[in-house]
Design a protein around this motif. Sequence first.
Motif, PDB file in Angstrom:
ATOM      1  N   TYR A  65       0.859  -1.188   0.000  1.00  0.00           N
ATOM      2  CA  TYR A  65       0.000   0.000   0.000  1.00  0.00           C
ATOM      3  C   TYR A  65       0.890   1.232   0.000  1.00  0.00           C
ATOM      4  O   TYR A  65       1.602   1.489   0.962  1.00  0.00           O
ATOM      5  N   ASP A  66       0.857   1.950  -1.100  1.00  0.00           N
ATOM      6  CA  ASP A  66       1.685   3.136  -1.262  1.00  0.00           C
ATOM      7  C   ASP A  66       0.839   4.188  -1.964  1.00  0.00           C
ATOM      8  O   ASP A  66       0.280   3.918  -3.027  1.00  0.00           O
ATOM      9  N   PHE A  67       0.730   5.351  -1.374  1.00  0.00           N
ATOM     10  CA  PHE A  67      -0.109   6.388  -1.978  1.00  0.00           C
ATOM     11  C   PHE A  67       0.430   6.848  -3.329  1.00  0.00           C
ATOM     12  O   PHE A  67      -0.306   7.452  -4.106  1.00  0.00           O
ATOM     13  N   ASP A  68       1.690   6.555  -3.632  1.00  0.00           N
ATOM     14  CA  ASP A  68       2.235   6.871  -4.958  1.00  0.00           C
ATOM     15  C   ASP A  68       1.469   6.119  -6.045  1.00  0.00           C
ATOM     16  O   ASP A  68       1.330   6.604  -7.162  1.00  0.00           O
ATOM     17  N   GLN A  69       0.954   4.935  -5.714  1.00  0.00           N
ATOM     18  CA  GLN A  69       0.149   4.163  -6.679  1.00  0.00           C
ATOM     19  C   GLN A  69      -1.124   4.928  -7.027  1.00  0.00           C
ATOM     20  O   GLN A  69      -1.556   4.942  -8.177  1.00  0.00           O
ATOM     21  N   VAL A  70      -1.716   5.569  -6.024  1.00  0.00           N
ATOM     22  CA  VAL A  70      -2.934   6.358  -6.236  1.00  0.00           C
ATOM     23  C   VAL A  70      -2.610   7.585  -7.087  1.00  0.00           C
ATOM     24  O   VAL A  70      -3.320   7.884  -8.051  1.00  0.00           O
ATOM     25  N   LEU A  71      -1.522   8.277  -6.725  1.00  0.00           N
ATOM     26  CA  LEU A  71      -1.133   9.474  -7.481  1.00  0.00           C
ATOM     27  C   LEU A  71      -0.875   9.139  -8.941  1.00  0.00           C
ATOM     28  O   LEU A  71      -1.326   9.858  -9.841  1.00  0.00           O
ATOM     29  N   GLU A  72      -0.167   8.051  -9.174  1.00  0.00           N
ATOM     30  CA  GLU A  72       0.145   7.635 -10.550  1.00  0.00           C
ATOM     31  C   GLU A  72      -1.144   7.358 -11.336  1.00  0.00           C
ATOM     32  O   GLU A  72      -1.286   7.791 -12.483  1.00  0.00           O
ATOM     33  N   ALA A  73      -2.078   6.665 -10.713  1.00  0.00           N
ATOM     34  CA  ALA A  73      -3.350   6.348 -11.381  1.00  0.00           C
ATOM     35  C   ALA A  73      -4.143   7.624 -11.659  1.00  0.00           C
ATOM     36  O   ALA A  73      -4.686   7.800 -12.760  1.00  0.00           O
ATOM     37  N   PHE A  74      -4.204   8.522 -10.684  1.00  0.00           N
ATOM     38  CA  PHE A  74      -4.965   9.766 -10.849  1.00  0.00           C
ATOM     39  C   PHE A  74      -4.352  10.651 -11.922  1.00  0.00           C
ATOM     40  O   PHE A  74      -5.054  11.300 -12.675  1.00  0.00           O
ATOM     41  N   ARG A  75      -3.034  10.711 -11.986  1.00  0.00           N
ATOM     42  CA  ARG A  75      -2.359  11.585 -12.950  1.00  0.00           C
ATOM     43  C   ARG A  75      -2.549  11.119 -14.386  1.00  0.00           C
ATOM     44  O   ARG A  75      -2.338  11.893 -15.318  1.00  0.00           O
ATOM     45  N   GLN A  76      -2.952   9.878 -14.582  1.00  0.00           N
ATOM     46  CA  GLN A  76      -3.208   9.339 -15.917  1.00  0.00           C
ATOM     47  C   GLN A  76      -4.581   9.746 -16.457  1.00  0.00           C
ATOM     48  O   GLN A  76      -4.850   9.619 -17.642  1.00  0.00           O
ATOM     49  N   VAL A  77      -5.450  10.234 -15.571  1.00  0.00           N
ATOM     50  CA  VAL A  77      -6.819  10.578 -15.955  1.00  0.00           C
ATOM     51  C   VAL A  77      -6.824  11.902 -16.724  1.00  0.00           C
ATOM     52  O   VAL A  77      -6.150  12.855 -16.338  1.00  0.00           O
ATOM     53  N   GLU A  78      -7.604  11.920 -17.796  1.00  0.00           N
ATOM     54  CA  GLU A  78      -7.738  13.125 -18.617  1.00  0.00           C
ATOM     55  C   GLU A  78      -8.271  14.288 -17.782  1.00  0.00           C
ATOM     56  O   GLU A  78      -9.118  14.103 -16.913  1.00  0.00           O
ATOM     57  N   ASN A  79      -7.770  15.480 -18.039  1.00  0.00           N
ATOM     58  CA  ASN A  79      -8.159  16.731 -17.372  1.00  0.00           C
ATOM     59  C   ASN A  79      -7.624  16.875 -15.953  1.00  0.00           C
ATOM     60  O   ASN A  79      -8.087  17.743 -15.209  1.00  0.00           O
ATOM     61  N   VAL A  80      -6.640  16.046 -15.564  1.00  0.00           N
ATOM     62  CA  VAL A  80      -5.987  16.205 -14.261  1.00  0.00           C
ATOM     63  C   VAL A  80      -4.685  16.966 -14.477  1.00  0.00           C
ATOM     64  O   VAL A  80      -3.805  16.518 -15.210  1.00  0.00           O
ATOM     65  N   GLU A  81      -4.591  18.123 -13.846  1.00  0.00           N
ATOM     66  CA  GLU A  81      -3.365  18.933 -13.908  1.00  0.00           C
ATOM     67  C   GLU A  81      -2.328  18.380 -12.941  1.00  0.00           C
ATOM     68  O   GLU A  81      -1.161  18.248 -13.266  1.00  0.00           O
TER      69      GLU A  81
END
Length: 91
Positions: A65-81
Motif C-alpha cells: 500500500y503506497d499512496f504513490d500508486q494512487v497518485l500515478e493512477a490519478f495523474r493518468q486521468v484526462e483533465n488532471v493537472e
Amino acid sequence: MGDFNLVGVVKVMPTDPEVDLNELEAKLKEALPKKFGLAKVEREPIAFGLVALKFYVLAKDEEGYDFDQVLEAFRQVENVESAEVETVSRI
C-alpha cells in the motif's frame, strides 16, 4: 471501513475551471486502485472559479500500500493537472 487503518487526503487539480467536476470525480473513482478504499470526496474552491477535488483514500499500513500508486493512477486521468498527497493519518 473494513480493516483499513490509514487515510490519505489526495488533492486533485483539474486542468482548468471549465472541467466538469462530476465527470472528473467519476473517472478518478474508477481509476482508484481496487485495493484502496474511498471514504469521501470534497470540493475545495481555489481561485478564479477553479475547484480542487479532495479524495479521502483508505489504505493499510503494510507492504503493498503506497499512496504513490494512487497518485500515478490519478495523474493518468484526462483533465488532471496535478495530484498530491496532502496528509496521511492513522484511523
